[in-house]
Design a protein around this motif. Structure first.
Motif, PDB file in Angstrom:
ATOM      1  N   TYR A   1       0.797  -1.222   0.000  1.00 40.77           N
ATOM      2  CA  TYR A   1       0.000   0.000   0.000  1.00 40.77           C
ATOM      3  C   TYR A   1       0.831   1.275   0.000  1.00 40.77           C
ATOM      4  N   VAL A   2       1.956   1.231  -0.682  1.00 34.09           N
ATOM      5  CA  VAL A   2       2.773   2.420  -0.876  1.00 34.09           C
ATOM      6  C   VAL A   2       2.834   2.663  -2.382  1.00 34.09           C
ATOM      7  N   ASN A   3       2.668   3.900  -2.794  1.00 31.31           N
ATOM      8  CA  ASN A   3       2.740   4.239  -4.210  1.00 31.31           C
ATOM      9  C   ASN A   3       4.192   4.581  -4.555  1.00 31.31           C
ATOM     10  N   TYR A   4       4.902   3.610  -5.085  1.00 28.94           N
ATOM     11  CA  TYR A   4       6.323   3.816  -5.394  1.00 28.94           C
ATOM     12  C   TYR A   4       6.531   4.679  -6.628  1.00 28.94           C
ATOM     13  N   GLY A   5       5.491   4.792  -7.459  1.00 30.01           N
ATOM     14  CA  GLY A   5       5.569   5.716  -8.590  1.00 30.01           C
ATOM     15  C   GLY A   5       5.688   7.153  -8.101  1.00 30.01           C
ATOM     16  N   LYS A   6       4.968   7.476  -7.033  1.00 30.29           N
ATOM     17  CA  LYS A   6       5.079   8.816  -6.443  1.00 30.29           C
ATOM     18  C   LYS A   6       6.463   9.021  -5.845  1.00 30.29           C
ATOM     19  N   TRP A   7       7.000   7.947  -5.234  1.00 36.82           N
ATOM     20  CA  TRP A   7       8.321   8.081  -4.620  1.00 36.82           C
ATOM     21  C   TRP A   7       9.397   8.354  -5.670  1.00 36.82           C
ATOM     22  N   THR A   8       9.336   7.698  -6.829  1.00 42.89           N
ATOM     23  CA  THR A   8      10.364   7.899  -7.856  1.00 42.89           C
ATOM     24  C   THR A   8      10.165   9.197  -8.630  1.00 42.89           C
ATOM     25  N   ALA A   9       8.946   9.740  -8.643  1.00 47.25           N
ATOM     26  CA  ALA A   9       8.670  10.964  -9.406  1.00 47.25           C
ATOM     27  C   ALA A   9       9.583  12.101  -8.950  1.00 47.25           C
ATOM     28  N   GLY A  10      10.196  12.745  -9.901  1.00 44.97           N
ATOM     29  CA  GLY A  10      11.060  13.879  -9.600  1.00 44.97           C
ATOM     30  C   GLY A  10      12.471  13.522  -9.184  1.00 44.97           C
ATOM     31  N   LYS A  11      12.770  12.229  -9.071  1.00 46.15           N
ATOM     32  CA  LYS A  11      14.128  11.811  -8.703  1.00 46.15           C
ATOM     33  C   LYS A  11      14.913  11.468  -9.965  1.00 46.15           C
ATOM     34  N   THR A  12      16.187  11.794  -9.963  1.00 40.80           N
ATOM     35  CA  THR A  12      17.077  11.418 -11.054  1.00 40.80           C
ATOM     36  C   THR A  12      18.089  10.442 -10.497  1.00 40.80           C
ATOM     37  N   PHE A  13      17.972   9.188 -10.891  1.00 46.59           N
ATOM     38  CA  PHE A  13      18.913   8.157 -10.457  1.00 46.59           C
ATOM     39  C   PHE A  13      20.043   8.109 -11.478  1.00 46.59           C
ATOM     40  N   MET A  14      21.278   8.177 -10.997  1.00 54.47           N
ATOM     41  CA  MET A  14      22.433   8.174 -11.899  1.00 54.47           C
ATOM     42  C   MET A  14      23.334   6.984 -11.627  1.00 54.47           C
ATOM     43  N   VAL A  15      24.089   6.625 -12.647  1.00 56.89           N
ATOM     44  CA  VAL A  15      25.067   5.548 -12.508  1.00 56.89           C
ATOM     45  C   VAL A  15      25.970   5.882 -11.318  1.00 56.89           C
TER      46      VAL A  15
ATOM     47  N   ILE B   1       5.941 -12.197  -2.748  1.00 60.24           N
ATOM     48  CA  ILE B   1       4.890 -12.784  -1.923  1.00 60.24           C
ATOM     49  C   ILE B   1       3.566 -12.658  -2.684  1.00 60.24           C
ATOM     50  N   PRO B   2       2.766 -13.719  -2.753  1.00 59.88           N
ATOM     51  CA  PRO B   2       1.517 -13.673  -3.527  1.00 59.88           C
ATOM     52  C   PRO B   2       0.670 -12.434  -3.212  1.00 59.88           C
ATOM     53  N   ARG B   3       0.218 -11.783  -4.263  1.00 53.46           N
ATOM     54  CA  ARG B   3      -0.654 -10.604  -4.266  1.00 53.46           C
ATOM     55  C   ARG B   3       0.029  -9.319  -3.803  1.00 53.46           C
ATOM     56  N   HIS B   4       1.247  -9.348  -3.330  1.00 52.88           N
ATOM     57  CA  HIS B   4       1.883  -8.099  -2.890  1.00 52.88           C
ATOM     58  C   HIS B   4       2.215  -7.194  -4.071  1.00 52.88           C
ATOM     59  N   CYS B   5       2.523  -7.773  -5.214  1.00 50.18           N
ATOM     60  CA  CYS B   5       2.744  -6.977  -6.419  1.00 50.18           C
ATOM     61  C   CYS B   5       1.414  -6.742  -7.140  1.00 50.18           C
ATOM     62  N   SER B   6       0.637  -7.781  -7.278  1.00 44.46           N
ATOM     63  CA  SER B   6      -0.593  -7.686  -8.075  1.00 44.46           C
ATOM     64  C   SER B   6      -1.680  -6.841  -7.422  1.00 44.46           C
ATOM     65  N   ASN B   7      -1.561  -6.539  -6.142  1.00 42.60           N
ATOM     66  CA  ASN B   7      -2.566  -5.676  -5.503  1.00 42.60           C
ATOM     67  C   ASN B   7      -2.376  -4.216  -5.887  1.00 42.60           C
ATOM     68  N   GLY B   8      -1.394  -3.937  -6.748  1.00 42.92           N
ATOM     69  CA  GLY B   8      -1.168  -2.578  -7.237  1.00 42.92           C
ATOM     70  C   GLY B   8      -0.041  -1.842  -6.560  1.00 42.92           C
ATOM     71  N   THR B   9       0.615  -2.464  -5.589  1.00 42.08           N
ATOM     72  CA  THR B   9       1.741  -1.810  -4.905  1.00 42.08           C
ATOM     73  C   THR B   9       2.979  -2.692  -5.037  1.00 42.08           C
ATOM     74  N   MET B  10       3.853  -2.676  -4.175  1.00 39.02           N
ATOM     75  CA  MET B  10       5.095  -3.468  -4.075  1.00 39.02           C
ATOM     76  C   MET B  10       5.741  -3.825  -5.414  1.00 39.02           C
ATOM     77  N   HIS B  11       5.813  -2.825  -6.256  1.00 45.19           N
ATOM     78  CA  HIS B  11       6.603  -2.930  -7.474  1.00 45.19           C
ATOM     79  C   HIS B  11       7.132  -1.522  -7.778  1.00 45.19           C
ATOM     80  N   VAL B  12       8.364  -1.478  -8.213  1.00 43.90           N
ATOM     81  CA  VAL B  12       8.975  -0.188  -8.532  1.00 43.90           C
ATOM     82  C   VAL B  12       9.958  -0.382  -9.675  1.00 43.90           C
ATOM     83  N   LYS B  13       9.965   0.588 -10.582  1.00 39.90           N
ATOM     84  CA  LYS B  13      10.981   0.566 -11.642  1.00 39.90           C
ATOM     85  C   LYS B  13      11.890   1.769 -11.442  1.00 39.90           C
TER      86      LYS B  13
END
Length: 198
Positions: free
Chosen positions: A37-51, A106-118
């Motif tokens: 139940y954390v929106n990781y898309g919001k967390w990555t928004a505005g961040k610049t990850f560099m090598v 863990i089953p449903r932790h990604c598919s429930n719409g959270t626990m995934h981040v790119k």
């Protein structure tokens, strides 16, 4: 030829040192960590990850972190991960430009719409790194309260105050830390080049 190859190696080593000196460590959703139940898309928004940056996942032991392909990320498939990590604390070094995909297995932790981040990583750029560090510096945000006036017995300009007088101090460098680091790295590079030429 030997001196020029040595100089090239010295310059490459100094460039790597500069990148490492300015590398940033990110804790995935710093306050909550890797959890449902954390929106990781919001967390990555505005961040610049560099090598050279690092991404750290902190999580309860009943979660895990799977690095997966883009297709497995889109479908939350856990059958053939690139890597699987558990234990509550996992760090990934961002070693090249591109996008990496992470899910909880863990089953449903990604598919429930959270626990995934790119995480999309760009090539290291000193100007961008300096801007990121300057924005994150403690003095970057304006203060809402006015600054107190100095006591009457303190000199208004510490540089002109007699040694030992209240307010007398050695002025701090006004250059941000990354500029001082860059200057030190440049000095090391110059010293390495002189040593090779000698």
């Amino acid at each position: 030829m030997k001196a020029s190859s040595g100089a090239l190696l010295a310059v490459m080593a100094v460039a790597a040192l500069a990148t490492t000196a300015l590398a940033k460590n990110y804790t995935v959703d710093g306050s909550t960590g890797w959890d449902t139940y954390v929106n990781y898309g919001k967390w990555t928004a505005g961040k610049t990850f560099m090598v050279g940056d690092n991404i750290e996942f902190k999580y309860e032991v009943y979660h895990n972190v799977l690095e997966v392909t883009k297709a497995d990320y889109a479908s939350c498939a856990t059958g053939s991960p690139i890597s699987t990590h558990s234990g509550g604390d996992t760090t990934f070094e961002l070693t090249e430009a591109g996008t990496r995909y992470f899910i909880c297995g863990i089953p449903r932790h990604c598919s429930n719409g959270t626990m995934h981040v790119k995480i999309t990583t760009v090539a290291y750029d000193a100007t961008t790194a300096a801007a990121i560090e300057a924005a994150a510096a403690p003095g970057a945000a304006p203060s809402s309260a006015p600054l107190p006036s100095p006591p009457a017995d303190v000199y208004s300009d510490a540089r002109t105050a007699p040694a030992g007088a209240p307010g007398a101090s050695v002025p701090k460098s006004s250059a941000p830390r990354y500029q001082r680091t860059s200057a030190a790295v440049a000095g090391l590079a110059f010293a390495a080049l002189l040593a090779i030429a000698a």
